[in-house]
Design a protein around this motif. Structure first.
Motif, PDB file in Angstrom:
ATOM      1  N   GLN A 150      38.449   8.881  36.658  1.00  0.00           N
ATOM      2  CA  GLN A 150      38.865   7.297  36.472  1.00  0.00           C
ATOM      3  C   GLN A 150      39.820   7.172  37.904  1.00  0.00           C
ATOM      4  N   HIS A 151      40.165   7.967  38.199  1.00  0.00           N
ATOM      5  CA  HIS A 151      40.904   7.994  39.329  1.00  0.00           C
ATOM      6  C   HIS A 151      39.923   6.793  41.002  1.00  0.00           C
ATOM      7  N   PHE A 152      38.287   7.291  40.542  1.00  0.00           N
ATOM      8  CA  PHE A 152      37.556   6.260  41.744  1.00  0.00           C
ATOM      9  C   PHE A 152      37.208   5.383  41.048  1.00  0.00           C
ATOM     10  N   TYR A 153      37.725   4.629  39.776  1.00  0.00           N
ATOM     11  CA  TYR A 153      37.520   2.977  39.924  1.00  0.00           C
ATOM     12  C   TYR A 153      38.397   2.545  40.794  1.00  0.00           C
ATOM     13  N   THR A 154      37.149   0.788  41.050  1.00  0.00           N
ATOM     14  CA  THR A 154      37.993   0.006  41.434  1.00  0.00           C
ATOM     15  C   THR A 154      38.510  -1.025  40.850  1.00  0.00           C
ATOM     16  N   GLY A 155      38.419  -1.358  39.002  1.00  0.00           N
ATOM     17  CA  GLY A 155      38.747  -1.822  39.145  1.00  0.00           C
ATOM     18  C   GLY A 155      37.876  -3.536  38.415  1.00  0.00           C
ATOM     19  N   VAL A 156      36.846  -3.138  39.177  1.00  0.00           N
ATOM     20  CA  VAL A 156      35.185  -4.274  38.876  1.00  0.00           C
ATOM     21  C   VAL A 156      34.835  -3.451  37.843  1.00  0.00           C
ATOM     22  N   PHE A 157      34.374  -3.916  37.030  1.00  0.00           N
ATOM     23  CA  PHE A 157      34.011  -4.130  35.518  1.00  0.00           C
ATOM     24  C   PHE A 157      33.098  -5.416  34.962  1.00  0.00           C
ATOM     25  N   MET A 158      31.788  -4.410  34.533  1.00  0.00           N
ATOM     26  CA  MET A 158      30.134  -4.963  34.761  1.00  0.00           C
ATOM     27  C   MET A 158      30.747  -6.133  33.376  1.00  0.00           C
ATOM     28  N   PRO A 159      29.978  -7.407  33.743  1.00  0.00           N
ATOM     29  CA  PRO A 159      29.911  -8.456  32.905  1.00  0.00           C
ATOM     30  C   PRO A 159      29.907  -7.370  31.403  1.00  0.00           C
ATOM     31  N   ILE A 197      32.569  -2.378  31.528  1.00  0.00           N
ATOM     32  CA  ILE A 197      31.957  -0.838  31.410  1.00  0.00           C
ATOM     33  C   ILE A 197      32.456  -0.889  33.244  1.00  0.00           C
ATOM     34  N   PRO A 198      33.437   0.618  33.343  1.00  0.00           N
ATOM     35  CA  PRO A 198      33.489   0.416  34.920  1.00  0.00           C
ATOM     36  C   PRO A 198      32.411   0.276  35.445  1.00  0.00           C
ATOM     37  N   ILE A 199      31.879  -0.396  36.886  1.00  0.00           N
ATOM     38  CA  ILE A 199      31.157  -0.578  37.601  1.00  0.00           C
ATOM     39  C   ILE A 199      30.956   0.554  38.454  1.00  0.00           C
ATOM     40  N   GLU A 200      32.090   2.194  38.731  1.00  0.00           N
ATOM     41  CA  GLU A 200      31.073   2.659  39.170  1.00  0.00           C
ATOM     42  C   GLU A 200      30.673   4.069  37.970  1.00  0.00           C
TER      43      GLU A 200
END
Length: 342
Positions: free
Chosen positions: A299-308, A312-315
């Motif tokens: 989760q530390h890799f997540y940018t804060g962008v989520f799939m519509p 869920i995180p885009i990563e």
């Protein structure tokens, strides 16, 4: 484990020491010399080397991107990174080493079966990679996430966990399978079309590949709330493995029924699209209902962008096709060499 994505600081993973030390610069120089030497040597024993290098590099990069939360590659210099601490230097190093090993073994042992050569690849690469990993760890370039350290046995070889003897064959086996699958295209190898799929064999291949990879990436996510009897190794559940086998099996049926006449590259891309479109909603459901809980390092890799819609995180959405690309190539490679008696 952390389950609330909102707690993860945006872009936090970029904050690590990138200042190179002299031992690390020497290590990077060694990789550079190895790359140059392989590119001068390999054209003497095989054609289309840059195509082969490119395919192998794609496989390595897919693996590195998917497993990035498990490893730390620090102090390589600001210019050395592609994404967070995924380094292009290590990518070309792994690619050069694996490609050279595969092509040299193929040259020296042309008359043994493909499956036997595959075992030789893994043995040679394990012998070569373990000392390099020891070198990287002892100069403080390479490290492991807290979640990886937690599942390790604690037995080490010159500071490198003994599990390196498991991780290395799984890593190289997946990459070689990916390369070998596409080498059928590069070398224009005629493959006999199979009228009837051998389902028991093919499901077994898929099960083995997914299980081995799931064990390796176990520290990235916890599988929770599944029936206790379904856990076959730590928190690896038959439900997780069975789900991905089913997704790949459904895709194989669709490809065989509607797209078998297409060239390999189109069949692969269609299969990747189908498996991804099926797997992402399933993974989102697992996450929302607490069946899959990603580690703090992931989760530390997540940018804060989520799939519509799926939220869920885009990563995670990008990780699914990376995973499926490696799995599809692994399965199809073994199916092809068995069906064609290679």
């Amino acid at each position: 484990m952390i389950s609330d994505f909102s707690l993860i600081p945006i872009l936090a993973t970029c904050n690590f020491d990138k200042t190179p030390t002299l031992p690390i610069i020497l290590f990077e120089s060694f990789i550079g010399l190895g790359f140059v030497a392989s590119m001068l040597f390999l054209p003497k024993i095989k054609d289309k080397i840059w195509q082969r290098f490119g395919i192998m590099a794609v496989g390595v990069l897919l693996f590195e991107m998917f497993t990035a939360p498990m490893w730390n590659n620090h102090r390589m210099g600001e210019w050395a990174y592609l994404y967070h601490d995924v380094s292009w230097i290590l990518t070309i190093g792994w690619t050069s080493l694996i490609l050279t090993t595969v092509l040299v073994v193929d040259k020296l042992l042309p008359n043994i079966r493909e499956s036997q050569r595959f075992m030789v690849y893994l043995g040679v690469l394990t012998f070569l990679i373990v000392p390099l990993e020891i070198w990287a760890v002892n100069i403080n370039l390479r490290g492991y996430s807290p979640e990886v350290n937690k599942v390790l046995s604690g037995v080490s070889l010159f500071k490198v966990p003994i599990e390196i003897f498991y991780y290395t064959p799984v890593f190289t086996g997946l990459i070689i399978s990916f390369y070998k699958y596409w080498s059928f295209v590069i070398d224009d190898i005629p493959l006999v079309p199979v009228k009837r799929r051998k389902w028991v064999r093919d499901i077994t291949i898929a099960f083995i590949g997914i299980f081995l990879f799931e064990v390796m990436v176990e520290p990235m996510a916890a599988n929770q709330k599944f029936p206790q009897w379904s856990y076959i190794f730590h928190d690896i559940s038959l439900f997780i493995i069975g789900t991905w086998v089913l997704v790949i099996g459904i895709t194989a049926v669709l490809i065989g029924k509607f797209f078998s006449h297409l060239p390999i590259i189109y069949r692969f891309l269609i299969a990747l699209s189908i498996t991804t479109s099926l797997a992402i909603p399933i993974e989102a459901t697992f996450i929302r209902n607490g069946f899959r809980v990603y580690s703090a390092s992931a989760q530390h890799f997540y940018t804060g962008v989520f799939m519509p819609v799926l939220k869920i995180p885009i990563e995670v959405a990008f990780a699914v096709p990376f995973y499926m690309a490696l799995m599809i190539a692994f399965i199809r490679y073994w199916e092809n060499i068995l069906d064609n008696n290679l």
